[in-house]
Design a protein around this motif. Structure first.
Motif, PDB file in Angstrom:
ATOM      1  N   LEU A 132      29.792  40.903  29.032  1.00 24.70           N
ATOM      2  CA  LEU A 132      30.732  41.006  30.142  1.00 24.70           C
ATOM      3  C   LEU A 132      31.951  41.836  29.764  1.00 24.70           C
ATOM      4  N   ILE A 133      32.480  41.608  28.576  1.00 21.18           N
ATOM      5  CA  ILE A 133      33.642  42.372  28.117  1.00 21.18           C
ATOM      6  C   ILE A 133      33.302  43.859  28.080  1.00 21.18           C
ATOM      7  N   ALA A 134      32.180  44.207  27.471  1.00 18.39           N
ATOM      8  CA  ALA A 134      31.773  45.615  27.395  1.00 18.39           C
ATOM      9  C   ALA A 134      31.546  46.197  28.790  1.00 18.39           C
ATOM     10  N   PHE A 135      30.911  45.427  29.672  1.00 17.28           N
ATOM     11  CA  PHE A 135      30.650  45.892  31.036  1.00 17.28           C
ATOM     12  C   PHE A 135      31.956  46.242  31.737  1.00 17.28           C
ATOM     13  N   PHE A 136      32.921  45.316  31.718  1.00 14.06           N
ATOM     14  CA  PHE A 136      34.168  45.554  32.438  1.00 14.06           C
ATOM     15  C   PHE A 136      34.985  46.669  31.789  1.00 14.06           C
ATOM     16  N   GLU A 137      35.029  46.726  30.464  1.00 11.70           N
ATOM     17  CA  GLU A 137      35.781  47.804  29.815  1.00 11.70           C
ATOM     18  C   GLU A 137      35.211  49.172  30.194  1.00 11.70           C
ATOM     19  N   ASN A 138      33.888  49.318  30.197  1.00 12.37           N
ATOM     20  CA  ASN A 138      33.264  50.597  30.534  1.00 12.37           C
ATOM     21  C   ASN A 138      33.447  50.961  32.003  1.00 12.37           C
ATOM     22  N   ASN A 139      33.179  50.020  32.897  1.00  8.02           N
ATOM     23  CA  ASN A 139      33.187  50.341  34.321  1.00  8.02           C
ATOM     24  C   ASN A 139      34.582  50.422  34.916  1.00  8.02           C
ATOM     25  N   ASN A 175      39.517  37.334  33.764  1.00 11.37           N
ATOM     26  CA  ASN A 175      39.505  36.161  32.907  1.00 11.37           C
ATOM     27  C   ASN A 175      38.048  35.733  32.724  1.00 11.37           C
ATOM     28  N   ILE A 176      37.574  35.705  31.477  1.00 12.17           N
ATOM     29  CA  ILE A 176      36.173  35.367  31.183  1.00 12.17           C
ATOM     30  C   ILE A 176      36.154  34.134  30.289  1.00 12.17           C
ATOM     31  N   LEU A 177      35.390  33.139  30.723  1.00 12.02           N
ATOM     32  CA  LEU A 177      35.240  31.910  29.952  1.00 12.02           C
ATOM     33  C   LEU A 177      33.757  31.630  29.789  1.00 12.02           C
TER      34      LEU A 177
END
Length: 153
Positions: free
Chosen positions: A89-96, A127-129
């Motif tokens: 999820l972190i990688a997805f949001f950072e890229n997109n 916010n990701i949990l």
């Protein structure tokens, strides 16, 4: 005795037929999932915020989502969950987010990860949990409040 053997063969025949029918159905579902067109495959999508892409695996938690719309402006919180690993999820949001012209301005990493992004007139907080079985994501989008000196009020 002869009557009993015929009954046993009948049940055996029905059992074999059932096994073949179930395996044929299983093969058909595997083939149909492989033959999906690109439009049917799991692809990321835009939801309430037109410039924040969401992974297809995440589903909206409606009773924990609040979106506020005015002319030319959308803000609020979009709450989602799904079976996706936190690092993905972190990688997805950072890229997109970068592709959608958001600038990353900070992050907090711990069991709860918070990603901070900014655009010309808005902020976005993701916010990701990660839980035991799924991950929960809150996406907050809000306007910047710039005063006369260019500073936040």
């Amino acid at each position: 005795m002869m009557h009993r053997r015929k009954r046993q063969w009948r049940w055996l025949g029905l059992g074999i037929a059932a096994v073949f029918a179930l395996s044929a159905l299983g093969c058909a579902s595997v083939l149909s999932s492989r033959d999906k067109s690109p439009a049917q495959k799991d692809v990321p999508m835009y939801m309430d915020f037109g410039d924040v892409m969401i992974p297809q695996e995440l589903k909206t938690i409606k009773d924990q989502t609040f979106i506020y719309r005015t002319a030319g402006h959308t803000s609020g919180v979009l709450t989602l969950n799904g079976r996706v690993e936190m690092n993905s999820l972190i990688a997805f949001f950072e890229n997109n987010m970068t592709k959608d012209n958001w600038s990353k301005i900070g992050e907090f990493k711990s069991p709860r990860t918070v990603l901070l992004f900014q655009k010309e007139n808005r902020y976005c907080v993701i916010n990701i949990l990660e839980g035991a079985y799924d991950s929960r994501v809150e996406i907050w989008v809000m306007p910047t409040m710039v005063g006369e000196a260019g500073l936040l009020k």
